[in-house]
Design an enzyme around this catalytic site. Structure first.
Site, short mmCIF file in Angstrom:
data_model
loop_
_atom_site.label_atom_id
_atom_site.label_comp_id
_atom_site.label_asym_id
_atom_site.label_seq_id
_atom_site.Cartn_x
_atom_site.Cartn_y
_atom_site.Cartn_z
N ASP A 102 31.57 32.30 33.20
CA ASP A 102 31.15 31.30 32.22
C ASP A 102 29.86 30.65 32.70
O ASP A 102 29.19 31.16 33.59
CB ASP A 102 32.26 30.27 32.00
CG ASP A 102 32.61 29.51 33.28
OD1 ASP A 102 31.97 29.75 34.32
OD2 ASP A 102 33.52 28.66 33.24
N HIS A 438 34.59 40.58 33.01
CA HIS A 438 34.63 39.36 32.19
C HIS A 438 33.51 38.43 32.64
O HIS A 438 33.71 37.51 33.42
CB HIS A 438 35.99 38.69 32.34
CG HIS A 438 36.18 37.50 31.44
ND1 HIS A 438 36.66 37.59 30.15
CD2 HIS A 438 35.97 36.18 31.64
CE1 HIS A 438 36.73 36.40 29.61
NE2 HIS A 438 36.31 35.52 30.50
N ASP A 484 40.96 47.55 32.70
CA ASP A 484 39.53 47.26 32.58
C ASP A 484 39.20 46.92 31.12
O ASP A 484 38.69 47.75 30.36
CB ASP A 484 38.72 48.46 33.05
CG ASP A 484 37.24 48.12 33.24
OD1 ASP A 484 36.90 46.93 33.19
OD2 ASP A 484 36.44 49.06 33.43
N GLU A 493 37.63 38.74 35.98
CA GLU A 493 36.59 37.73 36.11
C GLU A 493 36.20 37.51 37.56
O GLU A 493 37.05 37.21 38.40
CB GLU A 493 37.06 36.41 35.50
CG GLU A 493 35.97 35.36 35.49
CD GLU A 493 36.30 34.19 34.60
OE1 GLU A 493 35.36 33.59 34.05
OE2 GLU A 493 37.49 33.85 34.46
#
Length: 520
Positions: A102, A438, A484, A493
């Site tokens: 993020d 991710h 995956d 992540e």
């Protein structure tokens, strides 16, 4: 969605009951005999080359995670981002690292990343210089410490977060084009956070040692901020996720006493001032559970503190008062209890391991704890080998420095592909590694500019257009499998905290088995 959507993860909070029982059952002692055969064997050329290649990749992830206006940017799909962070408060908080996939800047894990990077450079400086990796490590470190210094904008004030997780995690956009609000969160006298202030103090104290020779003025500034932050953390106590309950969903903190001890230990190394060592030895006995064997993490610093203060006992105890050495012996005993849990064959070795041999603690980001434990085991094995006088005893069975190093090597090898599915969990290393990590920036082509709520690239079945080289993904399930898929944040992540620890582990496996006796 997003790096810190960790409602089910939070962090490793409490050891399994069996480990708590072990804490009272283990009888660890140190044999003061010379054991030349206990030194770790010299790693093979193939192993050294393998770890060097992985180390180069791991260090690159720090560059990928940079915020702000980039300097000498070598990542073609990254550009300037978040350059106005802090503007609303008249601060320049543009630097720092995004913690995961993020675009949040979380102060506690970011400071921990800096502490681990500093420890790595201090322990393995010669090897990093020989392999031309030191500049990459210190560049990433300074990008964080520049941010942390500016986050400490006044006495007893520290910005601990940039961005709102709820807003940030509703988006799937590139950091270069994000337009969502990025509010600031501060701790102060009335809204304390001894954990994050203590970790920031530890980070800046450790980093001051790294830059002491190359930039003494900067080093002095880091140390001054570290001392001020330690006083702030110690005088205005509180858990930051209690002060701000919403933070418990992401990087929840379970205590702050461990950060105070951790910071005091680093400040002693940075200053040589006995008041910090006295703090660690006096208060260590008062803080609940200080001697328990625990797993090292961005949350729980006890095991790291035990190893760091063992260094003092091994290499500096001759000039210290007997009462301090007695307590340092307790820290060393506690550190060896941790090793007894990690090393295979110990009567107290954890049975929580995957069929492929990976130490298993939790499902979310499953690699973080085996990497952290291996990092400490590699360091501790060097302390043992350098003194050439100790093995450790786990009940009636003894283990050498070579045993600890072999454990650390086994976990690194698992991560790099020696596992049942023959996949590397380090992106960009080997022929088979996760393709749909991710990670927002990696998943969106550099020439695309999706809006916050455009989830086209999150839901795309295609592999990521950008390879996040050096990203250490969350890791396998308990049965050694991996799915995956980009929306599989639980496994896919990466985090900078795990990457910093893996960088430290790889540096240890590349280096010789001896330790430097002083950081100054």
């Amino acid at each position: 969605m997003g790096a810190a959507s960790k409602g089910c993860f939070c962090r490793f909070v409490v050891l399994p009951v069996v480990l708590v029982l072990i804490a009272t059952a283990i009888a660890v002692f140190i044999k003061n005999k010379v054991h030349p055969s206990s030194a770790p064997s010299i790693p093979s050329t193939s192993d050294v080359n393998k770890y060097r290649t992985a180390l180069s990749a791991s260090l690159q992830f720090l560059q990928i995670q940079k915020a702000g206006r980039l300097v000498n940017n070598q990542i073609p799909w990254r550009g300037d981002s978040a350059w106005e962070d802090g503007k609303e408060a008249g601060l320049d908080l543009s630097k720092g690292l995004y913690e995961a996939g993020d675009h949040m800047k979380f102060g506690l894990p970011m400071a921990f990343t800096a502490t681990i990077l500093s420890w790595t450079v201090l322990e393995y400086d010669d090897q990093l210089v020989r392999d031309a990796k030191r500049n990459l490590a210190t560049d990433g470190l300074r990008w964080i410490t520049d941010y942390l210094v500016k986050a400490h904008s006044a006495d007893n004030v520290l910005c601990i977060q940039v961005g709102d997780p709820k807003i940030d995690h509703s988006c799937w956009d590139r950091p270069e084009s994000m337009v969502e609000q990025r509010p600031l969160l501060f701790i102060n006298k009335t809204s304390p956070g001894s954990d994050v202030a203590g970790e920031t103090a530890a980070a800046l104290a450790a980093a001051s040692l790294v830059f002491k020779s190359s930039d003494p003025t900067y080093s002095d500034s880091l140390l001054k901020h570290a001392q001020q932050l330690f006083e702030f953390a110690d005088n205005y106590t509180g858990i930051y996720s209690v002060t701000f309950p919403d933070l418990a969903t992401y990087y929840n903190s379970t205590d702050y006493h461990d950060e105070l001890l951790w910071a005091a230990a680093w400040l002693y190394h940075a200053t040589g001032d006995l008041k910090y060592l006295n703090y660690a030895t006096d208060n260590g006995q008062k803080f609940k559970g200080y001697g328990d064997p625990t797993y090292f993490s961005w949350d729980d610093k006890r095991a790291g503190t035990q190893v760091l203060l063992s260094r003092v006992r091994y290499f500096s105890s001759g000039s210290l008062p007997n009462n301090i050495n007695t307590v340092l012996d307790s820290y060393r005993t506690a550190a060896e209890r941790v090793m007894c849990i990690l090393v295979p064959g110990s009567p107290y070795s954890t049975t929580d391991r995957t069929p492929g041999g990976l130490v298993w603690i939790q499902e979310w980001n499953s690699l973080q704890h085996p990497v952290a434990g291996s990092f400490l085991a590699a360091i501790y094995s060097n302390y043992m080998a350098t003194t050439q006088k100790t093995d450790i005893s786990c009940d009636k069975k003894t283990f050498t420095a070579a045993d600890l190093r072999n454990f650390a090597k086994s976990q690194a090898d698992y991560i790099l592909g020696n596992n049942p599915i023959k996949m590397s969990y380090l992106v960009g290393y080997g022929s088979l590694y996760p393709q749909k990590v991710h990670h927002r920036g990696a998943s969106i082509p550099a020439d695309e500019d999706p809006s916050c709520s455009d989830y086209t690239w999150l839901n795309s079945p295609s592999r990521n257009p950008n390879i996040a080289i050096g990203a250490l993904v969350g890791g396998p399930f308990f049965n050694d499998t991996y799915i995956d898929k980009r929306d599989n944040a639980l496994q896919g992540e990466p985090t900078t905290t795990s990457s910093a620890l893996f960088t430290g582990l790889l540096s240890g496996l590349v280096s010789s088995s001896t330790a430097v006796k002083s950081f100054t």
